[in-house]
Motif scaffolding. Structure first.
Motif, PDB file in Angstrom:
ATOM      1  N   MET A 200      31.888 -21.372  46.488  1.00 40.07           N
ATOM      2  CA  MET A 200      32.781 -22.330  47.141  1.00 40.07           C
ATOM      3  C   MET A 200      33.052 -21.924  48.593  1.00 40.07           C
ATOM      4  SD  MET A 200      33.985 -25.133  45.933  1.00 40.07           S
ATOM      5  CE  MET A 200      34.295 -26.216  47.339  1.00 40.07           C
ATOM      6  N   GLU A 201      33.210 -20.616  48.812  1.00 36.54           N
ATOM      7  CA  GLU A 201      33.442 -20.144  50.182  1.00 36.54           C
ATOM      8  C   GLU A 201      32.260 -20.467  51.089  1.00 36.54           C
ATOM      9  OE1 GLU A 201      34.486 -15.988  49.910  1.00 36.54           O
ATOM     10  OE2 GLU A 201      36.223 -16.481  48.667  1.00 36.54           O
ATOM     11  N   LYS A 202      31.055 -20.290  50.538  1.00 34.09           N
ATOM     12  CA  LYS A 202      29.864 -20.616  51.338  1.00 34.09           C
ATOM     13  C   LYS A 202      29.774 -22.111  51.607  1.00 34.09           C
ATOM     14  CE  LYS A 202      27.150 -16.639  50.079  1.00 34.09           C
ATOM     15  NZ  LYS A 202      26.534 -16.062  48.887  1.00 34.09           N
ATOM     16  N   ILE A 203      30.160 -22.889  50.610  1.00 31.09           N
ATOM     17  CA  ILE A 203      30.158 -24.341  50.800  1.00 31.09           C
ATOM     18  C   ILE A 203      31.143 -24.728  51.900  1.00 31.09           C
ATOM     19  CG2 ILE A 203      30.731 -26.552  49.720  1.00 31.09           C
ATOM     20  CD1 ILE A 203      29.837 -25.213  47.040  1.00 31.09           C
ATOM     21  N   ASP A 204      32.315 -24.103  51.884  1.00 30.46           N
ATOM     22  CA  ASP A 204      33.311 -24.374  52.924  1.00 30.46           C
ATOM     23  C   ASP A 204      32.747 -24.096  54.314  1.00 30.46           C
ATOM     24  OD1 ASP A 204      35.271 -25.258  51.234  1.00 30.46           O
ATOM     25  OD2 ASP A 204      36.338 -23.349  51.133  1.00 30.46           O
ATOM     26  N   VAL A 205      32.046 -22.976  54.438  1.00 34.12           N
ATOM     27  CA  VAL A 205      31.443 -22.617  55.725  1.00 34.12           C
ATOM     28  C   VAL A 205      30.411 -23.670  56.137  1.00 34.12           C
ATOM     29  CG1 VAL A 205      29.967 -20.922  56.906  1.00 34.12           C
ATOM     30  CG2 VAL A 205      31.854 -20.144  55.445  1.00 34.12           C
ATOM     31  N   ILE A 206      29.588 -24.061  55.180  1.00 34.42           N
ATOM     32  CA  ILE A 206      28.555 -25.066  55.465  1.00 34.42           C
ATOM     33  C   ILE A 206      29.195 -26.383  55.899  1.00 34.42           C
ATOM     34  CG2 ILE A 206      26.769 -26.525  54.413  1.00 34.42           C
ATOM     35  CD1 ILE A 206      26.116 -24.089  52.561  1.00 34.42           C
ATOM     36  N   LEU A 207      30.218 -26.804  55.155  1.00 33.15           N
ATOM     37  CA  LEU A 207      30.844 -28.093  55.448  1.00 33.15           C
ATOM     38  C   LEU A 207      31.641 -28.056  56.749  1.00 33.15           C
ATOM     39  CD1 LEU A 207      31.994 -29.298  51.898  1.00 33.15           C
ATOM     40  CD2 LEU A 207      29.890 -29.853  53.121  1.00 33.15           C
TER      41      LEU A 207
ATOM     42  N   ILE B  39      32.653 -24.410  40.091  1.00 32.65           N
ATOM     43  CA  ILE B  39      31.937 -23.745  41.173  1.00 32.65           C
ATOM     44  C   ILE B  39      32.643 -22.421  41.429  1.00 32.65           C
ATOM     45  CG2 ILE B  39      31.218 -23.859  43.583  1.00 32.65           C
ATOM     46  CD1 ILE B  39      31.218 -26.931  43.259  1.00 32.65           C
ATOM     47  N   GLU B  40      31.916 -21.338  41.345  1.00 31.95           N
ATOM     48  CA  GLU B  40      32.532 -20.024  41.494  1.00 31.95           C
ATOM     49  C   GLU B  40      33.014 -19.805  42.930  1.00 31.95           C
ATOM     50  OE1 GLU B  40      30.554 -16.998  38.497  1.00 31.95           O
ATOM     51  OE2 GLU B  40      29.046 -18.194  39.514  1.00 31.95           O
ATOM     52  N   ASP B  41      34.070 -19.007  43.063  1.00 26.99           N
ATOM     53  CA  ASP B  41      34.712 -18.799  44.364  1.00 26.99           C
ATOM     54  C   ASP B  41      33.764 -18.376  45.493  1.00 26.99           C
ATOM     55  OD1 ASP B  41      37.088 -19.629  43.378  1.00 26.99           O
ATOM     56  OD2 ASP B  41      37.951 -17.641  43.119  1.00 26.99           O
ATOM     57  N   PRO B  42      32.878 -17.393  45.255  1.00 26.44           N
ATOM     58  CA  PRO B  42      31.985 -16.996  46.360  1.00 26.44           C
ATOM     59  C   PRO B  42      31.067 -18.134  46.807  1.00 26.44           C
ATOM     60  CG  PRO B  42      31.776 -15.488  44.471  1.00 26.44           C
ATOM     61  CD  PRO B  42      32.676 -16.602  44.048  1.00 26.44           C
TER      62      PRO B  42
ATOM     63  N   ILE C 128      29.290 -38.571  52.887  1.00 25.70           N
ATOM     64  CA  ILE C 128      28.993 -37.729  51.730  1.00 25.70           C
ATOM     65  C   ILE C 128      27.901 -36.739  52.126  1.00 25.70           C
ATOM     66  CG2 ILE C 128      27.921 -37.714  49.435  1.00 25.70           C
ATOM     67  CD1 ILE C 128      29.403 -40.345  48.897  1.00 25.70           C
ATOM     68  N   VAL C 129      28.111 -35.492  51.788  1.00 27.48           N
ATOM     69  CA  VAL C 129      27.099 -34.467  51.994  1.00 27.48           C
ATOM     70  C   VAL C 129      26.570 -34.068  50.630  1.00 27.48           C
ATOM     71  CG1 VAL C 129      26.656 -32.132  52.834  1.00 27.48           C
ATOM     72  CG2 VAL C 129      28.265 -33.599  54.057  1.00 27.48           C
ATOM     73  N   ILE C 130      25.253 -34.103  50.499  1.00 26.74           N
ATOM     74  CA  ILE C 130      24.648 -33.613  49.265  1.00 26.74           C
ATOM     75  C   ILE C 130      24.065 -32.236  49.545  1.00 26.74           C
ATOM     76  CG2 ILE C 130      22.807 -33.954  47.568  1.00 26.74           C
ATOM     77  CD1 ILE C 130      23.232 -36.972  47.939  1.00 26.74           C
ATOM     78  N   ILE C 131      24.502 -31.253  48.803  1.00 26.21           N
ATOM     79  CA  ILE C 131      23.942 -29.915  48.945  1.00 26.21           C
ATOM     80  C   ILE C 131      22.965 -29.701  47.801  1.00 26.21           C
ATOM     81  CG2 ILE C 131      24.425 -27.450  49.085  1.00 26.21           C
ATOM     82  CD1 ILE C 131      27.070 -28.061  50.331  1.00 26.21           C
ATOM     83  N   LYS C 132      21.716 -29.455  48.188  1.00 24.36           N
ATOM     84  CA  LYS C 132      20.659 -29.284  47.193  1.00 24.36           C
ATOM     85  C   LYS C 132      20.528 -27.825  46.795  1.00 24.36           C
ATOM     86  CE  LYS C 132      17.071 -31.922  47.330  1.00 24.36           C
ATOM     87  NZ  LYS C 132      15.772 -32.509  47.724  1.00 24.36           N
ATOM     88  N   GLY C 133      20.171 -27.603  45.552  1.00 18.16           N
ATOM     89  CA  GLY C 133      19.920 -26.258  45.070  1.00 18.16           C
ATOM     90  C   GLY C 133      21.178 -25.435  44.908  1.00 18.16           C
ATOM     91  N   LEU C 134      22.271 -26.094  44.570  1.00 19.64           N
ATOM     92  CA  LEU C 134      23.546 -25.403  44.440  1.00 19.64           C
ATOM     93  C   LEU C 134      23.711 -24.814  43.033  1.00 19.64           C
ATOM     94  CD1 LEU C 134      26.122 -25.028  46.192  1.00 19.64           C
ATOM     95  CD2 LEU C 134      27.071 -26.960  44.954  1.00 19.64           C
ATOM     96  N   PRO C 135      24.050 -23.510  42.969  1.00 20.74           N
ATOM     97  CA  PRO C 135      24.290 -22.916  41.650  1.00 20.74           C
ATOM     98  C   PRO C 135      25.710 -23.195  41.182  1.00 20.74           C
ATOM     99  CG  PRO C 135      24.257 -21.211  43.356  1.00 20.74           C
ATOM    100  CD  PRO C 135      24.132 -22.529  44.053  1.00 20.74           C
ATOM    101  N   ILE C 136      25.836 -23.893  40.077  1.00 17.17           N
ATOM    102  CA  ILE C 136      27.160 -24.169  39.508  1.00 17.17           C
ATOM    103  C   ILE C 136      27.162 -23.786  38.029  1.00 17.17           C
ATOM    104  CG2 ILE C 136      27.553 -26.099  41.102  1.00 17.17           C
ATOM    105  CD1 ILE C 136      27.198 -27.978  38.659  1.00 17.17           C
ATOM    106  N   LEU C 137      28.342 -23.767  37.455  1.00 13.05           N
ATOM    107  CA  LEU C 137      28.486 -23.571  36.018  1.00 13.05           C
ATOM    108  C   LEU C 137      28.832 -24.924  35.415  1.00 13.05           C
ATOM    109  CD1 LEU C 137      30.610 -20.334  36.197  1.00 13.05           C
ATOM    110  CD2 LEU C 137      28.301 -20.477  35.270  1.00 13.05           C
ATOM    111  N   GLN C 138      28.005 -25.347  34.466  1.00 13.95           N
ATOM    112  CA  GLN C 138      28.244 -26.660  33.886  1.00 13.95           C
ATOM    113  C   GLN C 138      28.417 -26.565  32.374  1.00 13.95           C
ATOM    114  OE1 GLN C 138      25.380 -29.823  34.790  1.00 13.95           O
ATOM    115  NE2 GLN C 138      27.189 -31.108  34.942  1.00 13.95           N
ATOM    116  N   CYS C 139      29.390 -27.308  31.869  1.00 10.21           N
ATOM    117  CA  CYS C 139      29.639 -27.342  30.432  1.00 10.21           C
ATOM    118  C   CYS C 139      28.543 -28.155  29.753  1.00 10.21           C
ATOM    119  CB  CYS C 139      30.999 -27.970  30.160  1.00 10.21           C
ATOM    120  SG  CYS C 139      31.378 -28.074  28.407  1.00 10.21           S
ATOM    121  N   GLN C 140      28.035 -27.600  28.671  1.00 11.19           N
ATOM    122  CA  GLN C 140      26.975 -28.300  27.950  1.00 11.19           C
ATOM    123  C   GLN C 140      27.552 -29.342  27.006  1.00 11.19           C
ATOM    124  OE1 GLN C 140      23.572 -27.361  28.821  1.00 11.19           O
ATOM    125  NE2 GLN C 140      25.040 -26.684  30.368  1.00 11.19           N
TER     126      GLN C 140
END
Ligand SMILES: [Zn+2]
Length: 73
Positions: free
Chosen positions: A50-57, A45-48, A26-38
């Motif tokens: 997600m793309e960065k996450i893919d690169v990181i992973l 997770i917005e596409d741009p 499991i990889v935990i990415i800290k400080g990730l900007p997401i959109l969360q339902c209240q």
């Protein structure tokens, strides 16, 4: 942006978010900007992002069961 599940408003939040990349890793990415339902805790997770996450992973060579990274936009 609106929640696909319940129609409530999604809010921008910065959070620590776990990604399961192999059966035992499991990889935990800290400080990730997401959109969360209240309302229902659905998230998006917005596409741009997600793309960065893919690169990181893609780039990490994980041998530990748990890896913690900082998200850098
Ligand atoms: Zn919702």
């Amino acid at each position: 942006m609106i929640c696909q599940k319940c129609g409530a408003k999604l809010e921008n939040v910065i959070t620590d978010f776990p990604f399961k990349i192999r059966d035992n890793s499991i990889v935990i990415i800290k400080g990730l900007p997401i959109l969360q339902c209240q309302n229902c805790n659905e998230y998006l997770i917005e596409d741009p992002i997600m793309e960065k996450i893919d690169v990181i992973l893609d780039r990490i060579d994980i041998t530990a069961e748990l890896e913690i990274l900082n998200f850098v936009a």
